[in-house]
Motif scaffolding. Structure first.
Motif, PDB file in Angstrom:
ATOM      1  N   ILE A  55      -5.853   1.928   2.296  1.00 34.40           N
ATOM      2  CA  ILE A  55      -7.184   1.319   2.159  1.00 34.40           C
ATOM      3  C   ILE A  55      -8.194   2.382   2.552  1.00 34.40           C
ATOM      4  CG2 ILE A  55      -8.725  -0.527   2.965  1.00 34.40           C
ATOM      5  CD1 ILE A  55      -6.105  -2.037   3.792  1.00 34.40           C
TER       6      ILE A  55
ATOM      7  N   VAL B 254     -10.921  -2.798   9.805  1.00 32.27           N
ATOM      8  CA  VAL B 254      -9.840  -2.162  10.579  1.00 32.27           C
ATOM      9  C   VAL B 254      -9.332  -3.128  11.642  1.00 32.27           C
ATOM     10  CG1 VAL B 254      -9.285  -0.259  12.150  1.00 32.27           C
ATOM     11  CG2 VAL B 254     -10.701   0.166  10.134  1.00 32.27           C
TER      12      VAL B 254
ATOM     13  N   ASN C  70     -10.898   4.920   7.515  1.00 32.14           N
ATOM     14  CA  ASN C  70     -12.235   4.347   7.730  1.00 32.14           C
ATOM     15  C   ASN C  70     -13.265   5.477   7.794  1.00 32.14           C
ATOM     16  OD1 ASN C  70     -14.449   2.872   8.365  1.00 32.14           O
ATOM     17  ND2 ASN C  70     -13.701   2.158  10.367  1.00 32.14           N
TER      18      ASN C  70
ATOM     19  N   VAL D 283      -7.721  -7.520   1.412  1.00 27.14           N
ATOM     20  CA  VAL D 283      -8.985  -6.791   1.217  1.00 27.14           C
ATOM     21  C   VAL D 283      -9.930  -7.588   0.317  1.00 27.14           C
ATOM     22  CG1 VAL D 283     -10.011  -4.669   0.290  1.00 27.14           C
ATOM     23  CG2 VAL D 283      -7.887  -4.560   1.606  1.00 27.14           C
TER      24      VAL D 283
ATOM     25  N   ILE E 155      -4.957   3.057   6.749  1.00 27.74           N
ATOM     26  CA  ILE E 155      -6.382   2.731   6.626  1.00 27.74           C
ATOM     27  C   ILE E 155      -7.202   3.991   6.938  1.00 27.74           C
ATOM     28  CG2 ILE E 155      -8.260   1.234   7.411  1.00 27.74           C
ATOM     29  CD1 ILE E 155      -6.092  -0.762   8.318  1.00 27.74           C
TER      30      ILE E 155
ATOM     31  N   PRO F 217      -0.295  -1.406  10.295  1.00 25.69           N
ATOM     32  CA  PRO F 217      -1.342  -0.463   9.899  1.00 25.69           C
ATOM     33  C   PRO F 217      -1.289   0.849  10.692  1.00 25.69           C
ATOM     34  CG  PRO F 217      -2.246  -2.187  11.289  1.00 25.69           C
ATOM     35  CD  PRO F 217      -0.794  -2.468  11.186  1.00 25.69           C
TER      36      PRO F 217
ATOM     37  N   SER G 294      -3.711   4.625  11.009  1.00 22.64           N
ATOM     38  CA  SER G 294      -5.022   5.174  10.658  1.00 22.64           C
ATOM     39  C   SER G 294      -4.886   6.603  10.185  1.00 22.64           C
ATOM     40  CB  SER G 294      -5.950   5.133  11.866  1.00 22.64           C
ATOM     41  OG  SER G 294      -6.181   3.806  12.211  1.00 22.64           O
TER      42      SER G 294
END
Lengths: 314, 415
Positions: free
Chosen positions: B106, B70, B59, B148, B57, B84, B86
């Motif tokens: 994502i 998140v 962000n 999502v 992810i 997940p 980051s």
């Protein structure tokens, strides 16, 4: 009586092989016409063409006024077909089979139900109507097979050797059914290689061999072709030589023909009684034991033998 | 048309009276589904089979909505399902996917929250969340995308609709720009207080009518997989019946009745289609009843079943057109049933297969239909099935046309 079926020079070829070689005949309304011939003579191919299953290589036929080549759908509505091999859904009951085939002939609703009940009665299977066809005896299946062909009250019924491979009792029932249908006015084209069936049922007989219609007429007209001759049939032992004995018989003055059919010798003669002693003597001279002797009146078997030199069952 | 229907009904009746066929059509797929459910622990509270899906992810938003998404992926609800990580760099995240280290990335763009909830005096700009999917892991990537999509859907429903309404009112002249600004400020305040109206409650799938949250069930993959594999048996069985009818004399008898050959062929095809559809629907009913399996959106299931059966029927017809005897159809049909079952993902997820096999799987109805059933299992609806349904209908049409040409070349009535 007018003709309901007219066949004109019908030919069917498969590559180099000609199964039907230009046959021509007609069937009068209300008669039973038999096509008599040995296996492979072209009977089924002829019926297949007349029922529009196979297109003829050349020639045509009209049934109830409709050409088999130009108006096949109209012909199909006019005919009923009882094929040689059983053509039924064995996982369906007799009633379900008849209902389905009736629907294929355009019957529906109460007229379909009523007709199915009538046919079940006609073929004597009302009590077994709810049983699956696969549980039936061979004779019962044959009767359902015939019933399917009757559902839509066809003008002409084609029956292709309907008694092959069944017991004498069922055979008797089928022959009686054919006669009953004919009494009710149905025209029947019946193929068989059993001389007795053709003799019992037919108004007229066409004798077919190697794809050719070699004789046609009433039984009386056909037997005239062999004159008033009688047939003497001698059964000899399996180890004997029938050909040599038949050749010896031909030397007897009153013998018209002597033909070998397996371990039998057919002797055609104006008077069986007059040649009997000479025939037995010839056999004794060669040390051949005769197991039995039959004397037969002139019949279609003799006609076929006379025309082809072979027996129907050859 | 009526005769076509009647022939089809007759074939359906015969198929369901054949005990051997029933074993293959219904008992075998049901038993295999049961067996595989036991193996995967479905019946003793085991996992769904899809677990710890690696997802990266990124962000870039760093505001309410981006942070919420998140949090959603790091929530307890999805703890077993996703793993997940980051990243701050979109390119690095995409690279992880390209290297098959993640099922999807994502990427939440900068200003995503403001694109949905513009601040006072700000002009709304478009900013879309990107799901960079791993093509070799379609099911896992599909799960991520479904989460999502569900998130965006909830955001759309809960907030954007209000904003759009303000814009519409403004454009129509029903409110003044000053009034619009006031309304927008009010909306922003409300969303700031309760950004997603309970978005953290988002589950993997949508809720059922009775409010029960759906989770992806491994049987929602296994059951259609088995049903589709044995659907191939059913269509070859149906195709075989054409040659069986020829051999047993009922086809020639039909051809001398006042029924034309197209009605007969159409009836046979309809019979295969009906039998296949009945098989699928019975299996769906049975697994729903006995395994409490949720197949998903009812209309989606029905349309997908019909499309899958249509595609499979095309194969059944082609096999029949190529074969000479009922026995040949049986042999080829059994082989194709197994090959398509394996290649189409009935046993092993397609995403775990080599690329060449994944490409080959596109010719199987199994793969497309399984893709559709997975989508439904993940909460998708009929609207999400356009690709598999189009593929299945196209497949069935092409195969049917090819079969008609082949049937035309060989005379069915000649013994």
């Amino acid at each position: 009586m007018s003709s309901i079926l007219q066949v004109q020079n019908l030919i069917k070829k498969y590559d180099d092989f000609t199964a039907v070689k230009g046959i021509t005949f007609d069937i009068k309304e209300g008669e039973i016409f038999s096509l008599l011939g040995p296996n492979g003579a072209g009977k089924t191919t002829t019926i297949s063409m007349l029922s529009t299953l196979y297109a003829p290589t050349s020639g045509d036929a009209t049934i109830a006024g409709h050409s088999i080549t130009k108006e096949p759908m109209k012909v199909r509505n006019a005919i009923g077909v009882v094929p040689q091999d059983l053509a039924l859904y064995e996982d369906l009951t007799a009633r379900e089979n008849l209902m389905f085939w009736g629907q294929m002939y355009g019957l529906s609703g109460s007229s379909l139900k009523n007709r199915v009940n009538e046919v079940l009665g006609q073929i004597g299977l009302v009590d077994k109507a709810k049983d699956r066809v696969k549980t039936y005896s061979g004779g019962m299946k044959r009767r359902v097979n015939i019933g399917v062909g009757l559902l839509h009250k066809p003008k002409v019924l084609f029956m292709d050797e309907p008694t092959v491979g069944i017991d004498p009792q069922s055979r008797r029932a089928i022959l009686d059914t054919v006669k009953d249908l004919n009494k009710q006015g149905m025209t029947v084209l019946y193929t068989t290689h059993y001389m007795e069936e053709a003799e019992e049922l037919s108004s007229r007989v066409g004798i077919i061999d190697h794809g050719e219609l070699i004789a046609i007429g009433t039984q009386k007209e056909l037997t005239k072709q062999v004159g008033e001759a009688e047939t003497l049939v001698l059964h000899i032992g399996e180890n004997e030589d029938p050909a040599a004995l038949a050749a010896a018989f031909k030397g007897i003055k009153e013998v018209l023909e002597a033909n070998v059919i397996g371990h039998e010798i057919s002797v055609i003669t104006p008077s069986a009684k007059d040649v009997l002693a000479a025939v037995v003597t010839k056999a004794n001279e060669r040390g051949i034991k005769i197991h039995s002797i039959d004397i037969r009146e002139p019949n279609l078997e003799a006609v076929f033998l006379h025309l082809t030199g072979r027996a129907l069952r050859d | 048309m009526l005769k076509t229907f009647l022939i089809g009904i007759k074939d359906l009746r015969i198929a369901f009276r054949d005990r051997a066929a029933l074993i293959f059509m219904l008992a075998a797929p049901f038993a295999l589904t049961l067996g595989m459910g036991l193996v995967t622990g479905r019946f003793n509270g085991g996992s769904s089979g899809l677990s710890n899906i690696p997802v990266v992810i990124v962000n870039l938003d760093h505001e309410q909505l981006g942070n919420t998404l998140v949090e959603l992926f790091n929530s307890e609800d999805l703890a077993d399902l996703v793993e997940p990580t980051s990243s701050a760099d979109p390119e690095a995240a995409r690279l992880l996917v390209d290297d098959d280290d993640a099922a999807a990335a994502i990427i939440i763009p900068e200003g995503f929250t403001r694109s949905v909830i513009p601040q006072a005096g700000e002009q709304a700009t478009e900013a879309k969340i990107e799901v960079y999917a791993n093509p070799s892991r379609p099911t896992s990537a599909g799960v991520i995308k479904a989460i999502v999509d569900e998130f965006i859907s909830r955001v759309d429903e809960g907030s954007v609709s209000g904003q759009v309404s303000i814009v519409k009112l403004l454009r129509s002249g029903r409110i003044t720009p000053q009034e619009a600004q006031a309304a927008g400020t009010e909306l922003t305040q409300r969303l700031n207080n309760d950004p997603l109206d309970g978005a953290l409650a988002i589950k993997l799938n949508a809720s059922t009518a009775d409010g029960e949250a759906l989770k992806f069930d491994i049987l929602a993959y296994l059951a259609p997989g088995m049903a589709l594999m044995f659907l191939m048996y059913t269509v070859s069985y149906g195709g075989r019946s054409i040659l069986t009818e020829k051999a047993q004399g009922t086809l020639p008898r039909l051809l001398v009745s006042p029924t034309n050959s197209m009605q007969i062929l159409g009836g046979k095809v309809f019979g295969i289609f009906l039998t296949g559809a009945a098989q699928m629907l019975i299996l769906i009913g049975a697994t729903t009843l006995f395994f409490n399996l949720k197949w998903g959106d009812s209309w989606g299931v029905i349309v997908l079943v019909l499309a899958a059966v249509f595609g499979a029927t095309g194969w059944g017809m082609l096999i029949t057109a190529l074969a000479r005897t009922p026995a040949q159809v049986g042999s080829i049909g059994s082989a194709i049933m197994l090959i398509f079952g394996i290649m189409g993902g009935s046993f092993i997820s397609i995403e775990n297969m080599p690329a060449a096999v994944q490409t080959f799987s596109k010719i199987t109805p199994n793969a497309w239909a399984l893709n559709g059933f997975t989508t439904l299992g993940l909460g998708g609806t009929l609207a999400d099935l356009s690709t598999p349904i189009t593929a299945l209908l196209t497949m069935g049409s092409i195969l049917f046309l090819a079969s008609v040409v082949l049937f035309g070349k060989k005379n069915l009535v000649q013994k």
